[in-house]
Design a protein around this motif. Sequence first.
Motif, mmCIF file in Angstrom:
data_model
loop_
_atom_site.group_PDB
_atom_site.id
_atom_site.type_symbol
_atom_site.label_atom_id
_atom_site.label_comp_id
_atom_site.label_asym_id
_atom_site.label_seq_id
_atom_site.Cartn_x
_atom_site.Cartn_y
_atom_site.Cartn_z
ATOM 1 N N LEU A 1 55.447 29.801 32.957
ATOM 2 C CA LEU A 1 54.167 30.495 32.898
ATOM 3 C C LEU A 1 54.149 31.585 33.965
ATOM 4 O O LEU A 1 54.476 31.334 35.123
ATOM 5 C CB LEU A 1 53.017 29.512 33.127
ATOM 6 C CG LEU A 1 52.828 28.411 32.081
ATOM 7 C CD1 LEU A 1 51.657 27.512 32.481
ATOM 8 C CD2 LEU A 1 52.583 29.006 30.699
ATOM 9 N N LEU A 2 53.757 32.792 33.565
ATOM 10 C CA LEU A 2 53.787 33.935 34.468
ATOM 11 C C LEU A 2 52.367 34.354 34.852
ATOM 12 O O LEU A 2 51.485 34.451 33.997
ATOM 13 C CB LEU A 2 54.520 35.114 33.817
ATOM 14 C CG LEU A 2 55.994 34.871 33.483
ATOM 15 C CD1 LEU A 2 56.555 36.055 32.707
ATOM 16 C CD2 LEU A 2 56.808 34.627 34.752
ATOM 17 N N TYR A 3 52.189 34.614 36.131
ATOM 18 C CA TYR A 3 50.875 34.990 36.663
ATOM 19 C C TYR A 3 51.008 36.264 37.485
ATOM 20 O O TYR A 3 52.085 36.604 37.982
ATOM 21 C CB TYR A 3 50.323 33.890 37.569
ATOM 22 C CG TYR A 3 50.018 32.596 36.882
ATOM 23 C CD1 TYR A 3 48.724 32.288 36.480
ATOM 24 C CD2 TYR A 3 51.030 31.654 36.651
ATOM 25 C CE1 TYR A 3 48.436 31.073 35.853
ATOM 26 C CE2 TYR A 3 50.753 30.442 36.025
ATOM 27 C CZ TYR A 3 49.455 30.171 35.631
ATOM 28 O OH TYR A 3 49.172 28.984 35.010
ATOM 29 N N ARG A 4 49.889 36.962 37.647
ATOM 30 C CA ARG A 4 49.882 38.093 38.561
ATOM 31 C C ARG A 4 48.463 38.410 39.000
ATOM 32 O O ARG A 4 47.481 37.991 38.367
ATOM 33 C CB ARG A 4 50.577 39.330 37.999
ATOM 34 C CG ARG A 4 49.882 40.071 36.884
ATOM 35 C CD ARG A 4 50.711 41.312 36.485
ATOM 36 N NE ARG A 4 50.930 42.237 37.589
ATOM 37 C CZ ARG A 4 52.139 42.488 38.140
ATOM 38 N NH1 ARG A 4 53.222 41.883 37.697
ATOM 39 N NH2 ARG A 4 52.252 43.349 39.122
ATOM 40 N N ILE A 5 48.391 39.156 40.095
ATOM 41 C CA ILE A 5 47.142 39.738 40.563
ATOM 42 C C ILE A 5 47.192 41.222 40.262
ATOM 43 O O ILE A 5 48.171 41.891 40.591
ATOM 44 C CB ILE A 5 46.968 39.542 42.094
ATOM 45 C CG1 ILE A 5 46.885 38.066 42.447
ATOM 46 C CG2 ILE A 5 45.725 40.273 42.585
ATOM 47 C CD1 ILE A 5 46.883 37.800 43.949
ATOM 48 N N LYS A 6 46.140 41.733 39.638
ATOM 49 C CA LYS A 6 45.992 43.181 39.478
ATOM 50 C C LYS A 6 44.858 43.610 40.396
ATOM 51 O O LYS A 6 43.709 43.196 40.203
ATOM 52 C CB LYS A 6 45.702 43.531 38.020
ATOM 53 C CG LYS A 6 46.857 43.205 37.077
ATOM 54 C CD LYS A 6 46.543 43.576 35.632
ATOM 55 C CE LYS A 6 47.713 43.231 34.717
ATOM 56 N NZ LYS A 6 47.420 43.555 33.288
ATOM 57 N N TYR A 7 45.201 44.412 41.396
ATOM 58 C CA TYR A 7 44.218 44.710 42.439
ATOM 59 C C TYR A 7 44.247 46.203 42.771
ATOM 60 O O TYR A 7 45.052 46.660 43.582
ATOM 61 C CB TYR A 7 44.513 43.889 43.692
ATOM 62 C CG TYR A 7 43.272 43.510 44.463
ATOM 63 C CD1 TYR A 7 42.554 42.370 44.136
ATOM 64 C CD2 TYR A 7 42.800 44.301 45.506
ATOM 65 C CE1 TYR A 7 41.414 42.004 44.822
ATOM 66 C CE2 TYR A 7 41.671 43.961 46.198
ATOM 67 C CZ TYR A 7 40.970 42.810 45.860
ATOM 68 O OH TYR A 7 39.833 42.465 46.546
ATOM 69 N N PRO A 8 43.364 46.970 42.148
ATOM 70 C CA PRO A 8 43.336 48.410 42.418
ATOM 71 C C PRO A 8 42.681 48.719 43.756
ATOM 72 O O PRO A 8 41.924 47.911 44.304
ATOM 73 C CB PRO A 8 42.488 48.959 41.266
ATOM 74 C CG PRO A 8 41.569 47.827 40.921
ATOM 75 C CD PRO A 8 42.374 46.568 41.135
ATOM 76 N N LEU A 9 42.991 49.884 44.283
ATOM 77 C CA LEU A 9 42.287 50.360 45.467
ATOM 78 C C LEU A 9 40.814 50.555 45.128
ATOM 79 O O LEU A 9 40.455 50.757 43.967
ATOM 80 C CB LEU A 9 42.903 51.675 45.946
ATOM 81 C CG LEU A 9 44.296 51.548 46.570
ATOM 82 C CD1 LEU A 9 44.967 52.906 46.673
ATOM 83 C CD2 LEU A 9 44.228 50.898 47.934
ATOM 84 N N PRO A 10 39.926 50.481 46.112
ATOM 85 C CA PRO A 10 38.489 50.566 45.839
ATOM 86 C C PRO A 10 38.112 51.827 45.053
ATOM 87 O O PRO A 10 38.575 52.929 45.372
ATOM 88 C CB PRO A 10 37.866 50.590 47.242
ATOM 89 C CG PRO A 10 38.877 49.904 48.106
ATOM 90 C CD PRO A 10 40.215 50.287 47.545
ATOM 91 N N SER A 11 37.293 51.656 44.043
ATOM 92 C CA SER A 11 36.880 52.789 43.200
ATOM 93 C C SER A 11 36.053 53.804 43.976
ATOM 94 O O SER A 11 35.923 54.956 43.562
ATOM 95 C CB SER A 11 36.078 52.274 41.993
ATOM 96 O OG SER A 11 34.925 51.563 42.428
ATOM 97 N N SER A 12 35.489 53.390 45.115
ATOM 98 C CA SER A 12 34.686 54.302 45.937
ATOM 99 C C SER A 12 35.553 55.300 46.689
ATOM 100 O O SER A 12 35.039 56.275 47.251
ATOM 101 C CB SER A 12 33.846 53.505 46.940
ATOM 102 O OG SER A 12 34.676 52.726 47.793
ATOM 103 N N LEU A 13 36.882 55.079 46.721
ATOM 104 C CA LEU A 13 37.795 55.957 47.444
ATOM 105 C C LEU A 13 38.472 56.924 46.479
ATOM 106 O O LEU A 13 38.535 56.688 45.272
ATOM 107 C CB LEU A 13 38.835 55.134 48.199
ATOM 108 C CG LEU A 13 38.269 54.100 49.182
ATOM 109 C CD1 LEU A 13 39.400 53.371 49.892
ATOM 110 C CD2 LEU A 13 37.331 54.748 50.191
ATOM 111 N N ASN A 14 38.992 58.003 47.030
ATOM 112 C CA ASN A 14 39.533 59.096 46.203
ATOM 113 C C ASN A 14 41.047 58.995 46.034
ATOM 114 O O ASN A 14 41.813 59.839 46.513
ATOM 115 C CB ASN A 14 39.158 60.443 46.820
ATOM 116 C CG ASN A 14 37.668 60.676 46.835
ATOM 117 O OD1 ASN A 14 36.975 60.372 45.858
ATOM 118 N ND2 ASN A 14 37.153 61.199 47.938
ATOM 119 N N PHE A 15 41.489 57.951 45.322
ATOM 120 C CA PHE A 15 42.895 57.780 44.985
ATOM 121 C C PHE A 15 43.102 58.036 43.491
ATOM 122 O O PHE A 15 42.142 58.160 42.732
ATOM 123 C CB PHE A 15 43.347 56.355 45.312
ATOM 124 C CG PHE A 15 43.528 56.092 46.783
ATOM 125 C CD1 PHE A 15 44.738 56.357 47.413
ATOM 126 C CD2 PHE A 15 42.488 55.573 47.541
ATOM 127 C CE1 PHE A 15 44.906 56.110 48.766
ATOM 128 C CE2 PHE A 15 42.645 55.320 48.897
ATOM 129 C CZ PHE A 15 43.863 55.596 49.505
#
Length: 351
Positions: A260-274
Motif C-alpha cells: 500500500l502506497l501513501y503520500r503527503i501532498k503539501y503545497p506552499l501557502p496559497s497566501s504567498l506568491n509562489f
Amino acid sequence: MSLQKYFRDFNKTIKMDYDVKSELASKRDILLKKLRDSNELPGFTELNQGSYIMYTGVEPLDKEYDIDVGLRFNVNKNDYESPMELKNKICDILKNHTEYGAKVKKPCVTVTYKKNGETAYHVDLVVYTYEDKDDMESQLYLARGKDSIPEEICWEKSDPKGLVDYINNKFETETKDREQYRRVIRYMKRWKNLKFSSSGNAEPPSIGITLIAADKFEVSKSYDYLEEEWKYDDLEALIGFAKAIQNLFKLQGVSENGRLLYRIKYPLPSSLNFESDTDIFKKMTDSYMTDFKDKVDRLVNDLEEVKEEADEVEQCKLLNKIFGDDFKIPEKKNASKKQVNCIPVSSSSGV
C-alpha cells in the motif's frame, strides 16, 4: 528532576552553534562584498533564507554547515533571455574564491569552504529578479536550472521573504511558546537526519517538516500553581506534532508487489506568491513517501512508549534510541525514579 530537563539539554546539543553562525555570516559577507565590487553584476539586496534565519538549524551530522542567501537583483526578469546569465556570472566571479571554487546548482550557486583540511561550510547564493524593478513589492522570480539540463532552466515565481515570515510568525513575539515550537522542529529534523539517507530524494525536505509545524504544531504546557509558572512538556508536544504529520498521509494505491502506497501532498501557502505547483514533497516517490509514513508511525509508537514508561532513566534510554547519542542517558543517582513525582498540580494544553 523532570524529563523536560533532558529534552532541553538535547536541544542545546543539537541547536546550531552561535559561533558557527557567526563564522558563516562572515563568509557570507565576504562573498557579498566581492560580488558588489564586481563591475559585471547589477546591484542587489541580500535576504537570509532557510533554517539560519528561521532559527531552526541543527548541528549537521556530517559537520558541513550551510547558509542560504537570496540575492534580489535590481533588474527586471525580462531583461535577461536566460536565468543562467546571472548565475554563470556569479560562478565566474567566485570560481577562484576558495580551493573548491563555485558551482552552479539547480536552485543556486554554491561556494564551499575547507577548514582543518576538510569540507566545513558552504554558502548557497540564490538568484532573484523582479517583475518590475521599480516596485520592490512586485513578483520575485528565482533563477532555476543549470546549463547541463537545459530543459529545466526557467524563471520560477518565488516569495522567499513571505515564506520566512510565515514560519517565524507562527508566534508573533519571542515567547516560551515560540521556543518550544522551534525546539520540536529541531527534534524532528535531527530524527529525520538519522533515519533517512540524504542521497537522492529519500529524505523528506526540512522545509516540509518546518512548514507543517507552522500549520499544525500545538504548544503543550501546564500551569504549576505551587511555583506560579507555566511548565512546558516537549514530549507531549512532540507526540502531538508527530501525530499531525501521521494524519496527513493519504492512500495513493498499491505497488506492483502489493505494498500500500501513501503520500503527503503539501503545497506552499496559497497566501504567498509562489508557482501554483508547489507540493513540497513532490520529488519523493510514492515508495519513499511510504517509507516516511512507516517511520513516522514507528516514531509515534516509540514516543508513546516513552510516555508510558515511569522510570526517568529508562525514558532517556528509549529517547536515546530514537534520537541518537546526543540525547544523554543520566545515571540513576542523578534522576528521579518516577515521572509521577514531577506532574504539576494543574495542567492544560494549547496555544
